[in-house]
Design a protein around this motif. Structure first.
Motif, PDB file in Angstrom:
ATOM      1  N   SER A  82       1.037  -1.179  -0.056  1.00  0.00           N
ATOM      2  CA  SER A  82       0.033  -0.069  -0.045  1.00  0.00           C
ATOM      3  C   SER A  82       0.957   1.226   0.132  1.00  0.00           C
ATOM      4  N   PRO A  83       0.363   2.474  -0.440  1.00  0.00           N
ATOM      5  CA  PRO A  83       1.015   3.559  -0.149  1.00  0.00           C
ATOM      6  C   PRO A  83       1.642   3.761   1.232  1.00  0.00           C
ATOM      7  N   THR A 105       5.384   9.673  -4.929  1.00  0.00           N
ATOM      8  CA  THR A 105       4.688  10.282  -5.753  1.00  0.00           C
ATOM      9  C   THR A 105       3.494   9.451  -6.350  1.00  0.00           C
ATOM     10  N   GLN A 106       2.254   9.702  -6.589  1.00  0.00           N
ATOM     11  CA  GLN A 106       1.545   9.171  -7.308  1.00  0.00           C
ATOM     12  C   GLN A 106       1.326   9.243  -8.814  1.00  0.00           C
ATOM     13  N   ALA A 113       8.532   5.493  -4.879  1.00  0.00           N
ATOM     14  CA  ALA A 113       9.558   6.462  -4.785  1.00  0.00           C
ATOM     15  C   ALA A 113      10.650   5.799  -4.710  1.00  0.00           C
ATOM     16  N   TYR A 114      11.825   6.532  -4.732  1.00  0.00           N
ATOM     17  CA  TYR A 114      13.192   5.826  -4.911  1.00  0.00           C
ATOM     18  C   TYR A 114      14.267   6.264  -3.579  1.00  0.00           C
ATOM     19  N   PHE A 115      14.987   5.096  -3.200  1.00  0.00           N
ATOM     20  CA  PHE A 115      15.946   5.529  -2.197  1.00  0.00           C
ATOM     21  C   PHE A 115      17.314   4.818  -2.241  1.00  0.00           C
ATOM     22  N   GLU A 116      18.373   5.279  -1.817  1.00  0.00           N
ATOM     23  CA  GLU A 116      19.731   4.812  -1.854  1.00  0.00           C
ATOM     24  C   GLU A 116      19.755   4.108  -0.539  1.00  0.00           C
ATOM     25  N   GLN A 128       1.223  -0.515  -6.374  1.00  0.00           N
ATOM     26  CA  GLN A 128       0.363  -0.577  -7.576  1.00  0.00           C
ATOM     27  C   GLN A 128      -0.816   0.162  -7.285  1.00  0.00           C
ATOM     28  N   PRO A 129      -1.364   0.891  -8.448  1.00  0.00           N
ATOM     29  CA  PRO A 129      -2.982   1.493  -8.023  1.00  0.00           C
ATOM     30  C   PRO A 129      -4.188   0.677  -7.873  1.00  0.00           C
TER      31      PRO A 129
END
Length: 132
Positions: A82-83, A105-106, A113-116, A128-129
């Motif tokens: 989920s978000p 973001t939607q 989102a992206y992370f390192e 997923q929507p």
């Protein structure tokens, strides 16, 4: 977060050439291939996808200058439930010493989102929507 890698995205220099290579390599029906202007996705059983994406765009997504050594050639993707789970994982990334590359973001593809990680390896988080 219990890692569940459901999508592997690799950076390519020539999308058409890479598509031709993987199309010849993979034993997959045309209905299991999706393409857009900037990517090609191969959809396999058990919710696994292999995506080709321009290397320059992966660098931009990861907040890197293409000329910097270490620009990732791949992105690990985790499918969140989920978000809210995406947001929770992002909080845990920061506590663990990682960095958020792009805020959640939607989009038409879902909430992502992206992370390192602490070594600069890039992960995508995505929920997923909801199905129509």
């Amino acid at each position: 977060m219990k890692p569940s890698i459901s999508i592997i995205t690799i950076g390519v220099d020539d999308l058409e050439r890479a598509f031709a290579f993987y199309r010849a390599l993979f034993d997959i029906a045309d209905e299991q291939i999706g393409a857009g202007e900037d990517h090609v996705a191969f959809f396999f059983p058990n919710d696994f996808s292999f995506v080709l994406f321009p290397r320059e765009q992966i660098a931009q997504t990861a907040g890197k200058d293409v000329a910097i050594s270490g620009t990732p050639g791949f992105v690990l993707s985790h499918q969140a439930a989920s978000p809210a789970e995406v947001d929770d994982i992002l909080r845990r990334v920061l506590v663990a010493g990682g960095a958020i590359v792009t805020e959640a973001t939607q989009s038409e593809w879902g909430y992502s989102a992206y992370f390192e990680d602490s070594e600069g390896n890039v992960w995508e988080l995505m929920a997923q929507p909801p199905a129509n």
